[in-house]
Design a protein around this motif. Structure first.
Motif, PDB file in Angstrom:
ATOM      1  N   ASP A 194      60.475   9.019  35.923  1.00 26.92           N
ATOM      2  CA  ASP A 194      59.250   8.226  36.067  1.00 26.92           C
ATOM      3  C   ASP A 194      58.841   7.624  34.727  1.00 26.92           C
ATOM      4  O   ASP A 194      58.396   6.472  34.663  1.00 26.92           O
ATOM      5  CB  ASP A 194      58.124   9.116  36.588  1.00 26.92           C
ATOM      6  CG  ASP A 194      58.461   9.751  37.930  1.00 26.92           C
ATOM      7  OD1 ASP A 194      58.099   9.177  38.960  1.00 26.92           O
ATOM      8  OD2 ASP A 194      59.078  10.822  37.928  1.00 26.92           O
ATOM      9  N   LEU A 243      61.223   4.696  33.638  1.00 28.18           N
ATOM     10  CA  LEU A 243      61.019   3.529  34.499  1.00 28.18           C
ATOM     11  C   LEU A 243      59.686   2.858  34.169  1.00 28.18           C
ATOM     12  O   LEU A 243      59.580   1.628  34.168  1.00 28.18           O
ATOM     13  CB  LEU A 243      61.066   3.944  35.962  1.00 28.18           C
ATOM     14  CG  LEU A 243      61.239   2.814  36.981  1.00 28.18           C
ATOM     15  CD1 LEU A 243      62.526   2.040  36.724  1.00 28.18           C
ATOM     16  CD2 LEU A 243      61.243   3.367  38.395  1.00 28.18           C
ATOM     17  N   ALA A 244      58.673   3.667  33.841  1.00 28.47           N
ATOM     18  CA  ALA A 244      57.382   3.109  33.431  1.00 28.47           C
ATOM     19  C   ALA A 244      57.514   2.346  32.120  1.00 28.47           C
ATOM     20  O   ALA A 244      56.861   1.315  31.920  1.00 28.47           O
ATOM     21  CB  ALA A 244      56.346   4.218  33.292  1.00 28.47           C
ATOM     22  N   ARG A 259      59.029  -0.905  32.940  1.00 32.73           N
ATOM     23  CA  ARG A 259      58.045  -1.734  33.637  1.00 32.73           C
ATOM     24  C   ARG A 259      57.035  -2.344  32.677  1.00 32.73           C
ATOM     25  O   ARG A 259      56.557  -3.462  32.893  1.00 32.73           O
ATOM     26  CB  ARG A 259      57.328  -0.907  34.711  1.00 32.73           C
ATOM     27  CG  ARG A 259      56.390  -1.716  35.591  1.00 32.73           C
ATOM     28  CD  ARG A 259      55.841  -0.891  36.746  1.00 32.73           C
ATOM     29  NE  ARG A 259      56.905  -0.399  37.611  1.00 32.73           N
ATOM     30  CZ  ARG A 259      57.531  -1.144  38.507  1.00 32.73           C
ATOM     31  NH1 ARG A 259      57.205  -2.424  38.641  1.00 32.73           N
ATOM     32  NH2 ARG A 259      58.479  -0.629  39.256  1.00 32.73           N
ATOM     33  N   ALA A 265      64.727   0.198  40.167  1.00 30.11           N
ATOM     34  CA  ALA A 265      64.276   1.117  41.209  1.00 30.11           C
ATOM     35  C   ALA A 265      65.012   0.867  42.521  1.00 30.11           C
ATOM     36  O   ALA A 265      65.356   1.820  43.236  1.00 30.11           O
ATOM     37  CB  ALA A 265      62.771   0.979  41.406  1.00 30.11           C
ATOM     38  N   GLU A 278      58.833   5.562  42.678  1.00 37.14           N
ATOM     39  CA  GLU A 278      57.909   5.962  41.622  1.00 37.14           C
ATOM     40  C   GLU A 278      56.808   6.848  42.201  1.00 37.14           C
ATOM     41  O   GLU A 278      56.194   6.502  43.212  1.00 37.14           O
ATOM     42  CB  GLU A 278      57.314   4.724  40.950  1.00 37.14           C
ATOM     43  CG  GLU A 278      58.356   3.925  40.179  1.00 37.14           C
ATOM     44  CD  GLU A 278      57.761   2.705  39.513  1.00 37.14           C
ATOM     45  OE1 GLU A 278      57.165   2.852  38.434  1.00 37.14           O
ATOM     46  OE2 GLU A 278      57.893   1.616  40.088  1.00 37.14           O
ATOM     47  N   ARG A 279      56.579   7.983  41.563  1.00 33.78           N
ATOM     48  CA  ARG A 279      55.572   8.940  42.031  1.00 33.78           C
ATOM     49  C   ARG A 279      54.354   8.862  41.127  1.00 33.78           C
ATOM     50  O   ARG A 279      54.447   9.188  39.946  1.00 33.78           O
ATOM     51  CB  ARG A 279      56.163  10.352  42.002  1.00 33.78           C
ATOM     52  CG  ARG A 279      57.380  10.502  42.903  1.00 33.78           C
ATOM     53  CD  ARG A 279      58.195  11.718  42.529  1.00 33.78           C
ATOM     54  NE  ARG A 279      58.803  11.552  41.219  1.00 33.78           N
ATOM     55  CZ  ARG A 279      59.570  12.475  40.640  1.00 33.78           C
ATOM     56  NH1 ARG A 279      59.794  13.609  41.237  1.00 33.78           N
ATOM     57  NH2 ARG A 279      60.082  12.246  39.444  1.00 33.78           N
TER      58      ARG A 279
END
Length: 318
Positions: free
Chosen positions: A174, A177-178, A181, A192, A199-200
């Motif tokens: 997470d 990936l953040a 982003r 993704a 994404e949690r």
């Protein structure tokens, strides 16, 4: 963006791999887009080769390469007990990493870590006065050692200025990936999709209140007392009298250990039991509501949706 990934001995393998795989995929996806960013990733260490927790060998560039990085990423070391995490981050073994983190922060570069790695950032002093997160089961140890840091478990990833922290071991995924982003939402969406990563937004659905309560005998006793009375209205003054402590002591102890008030802790226990009954029985929501102390099923339905992000039907189907 120049990214240095610090590999410490005993690093959590999947955490390190998640970081490297997502960034590699991001670069591959970026090639398909005009004017997309690139992430130049270098694994660095204090030795030319570092052994991971699973015994794999990772080749590393000198840690001085961090001086060129826009972002220093610190994957967690695989330490399973809270007391062992505290011993590691406060001991000589982690001193070079703490010094590198502090030095990187001092020159204004961004830093990111997840799970137990957040303890290294805290120990290095770069989280003082900020909001941060870590894996939920380490929360009591984190709060006790770093009261100057505002620990939040509601979010999976927290950005505070140039510092990013994330929860649990697989929170590395997470987190990275953040980070992608924040530079390119389009590339992050592609990554993704290709990796089938959901994404949690929160750790809340995974937290086990009973596990956290065991970190303090008073909280553990309060948990047992409350569990025996979930069908009834619960009085905190009465609970304190039964446990032989003052109401103020109970309030403060639960807040220090759980990061929430006794009333909200009881709510967590009720929601936990409700989810268990939804998944293991055919009881109606109305009957379950009464079994966990709520007169109206709509109240429980709202709380479940707010806490888990799922409908009662979705929770039954798990």
């Amino acid at each position: 963006m120049e990214i240095a990934v610090l590999v410490c001995p005993g690093v959590f393998d999947s955490g390190l791999a998640s970081i490297l795989d997502v960034l590699d995929t991001a670069n591959a996806m970026a090639e398909q887009l005009a004017e997309a960013p690139r992430w130049n990733v270098t694994t660095i260490g204090f030795e030319p080769q570092v052994r991971t927790s699973a015994g794999l060998i990772v080749d590393c560039e000198p840690n001085t390469r961090a001086e060129l990085a826009d972002l220093l990423v610190v994957p967690a070391v695989n330490v399973r007990q809270p007391e062992d995490v505290v011993d590691f981050v406060g001991g000589d073994r982690s001193l070079p990493a703490r010094e590198l983190i502090a030095k990187t922060h001092a020159r204004g570069a961004a830093i990111a870590s997840a799970c137990a790695g957040t303890f290294l950032l805290a120990e290095a002093g770069v989280l003082d006065g900020l909001r941060a997160t870590t894996t939920w089961w380490l929360a009591p140890a984190f709060r006790a050692r770093y009261p100057q840091i505002q620990l939040e478990l509601g979010s999976m990833v927290i950005h505070q200025g140039a510092i990013t922290t994330a929860g649990a071991a697989f929170g590395h995924l997470d987190m990275v990936l953040a980070l992608v982003r924040s530079t390119s939402p389009t590339v992050a969406d592609l990554v993704a999709s290709y990796l089938i990563v959901d994404e949690r937004p929160s750790q809340a659905p995974y937290i086990m209140p009973s596990a956290l309560a065991q970190h303090d005998p008073t909280v553990a006793a309060f948990e047992r007392w409350a569990r025996d009375r979930l069908t009834e209205p619960i009085s905190i003054p009465e609970a304190a009298r039964c446990l032989g402590v003052s109401e103020r002591t109970l309030q403060r102890t639960v807040q220090r250990t759980m990061g929430t008030s006794p009333i909200h802790f009881v709510q967590d226990l009720r929601i936990e039991r409700a989810i268990h009954l939804l998944r293991t029985t055919d009881l109606s929501l109305e009957m379950i509501s009464r079994r966990v102390g709520y007169e109206q099923a709509t109240t429980l339905r709202t709380l479940l949706r707010r806490r888990t992000g799922k409908t009662t039907a979705a929770l039954r189907s798990v």
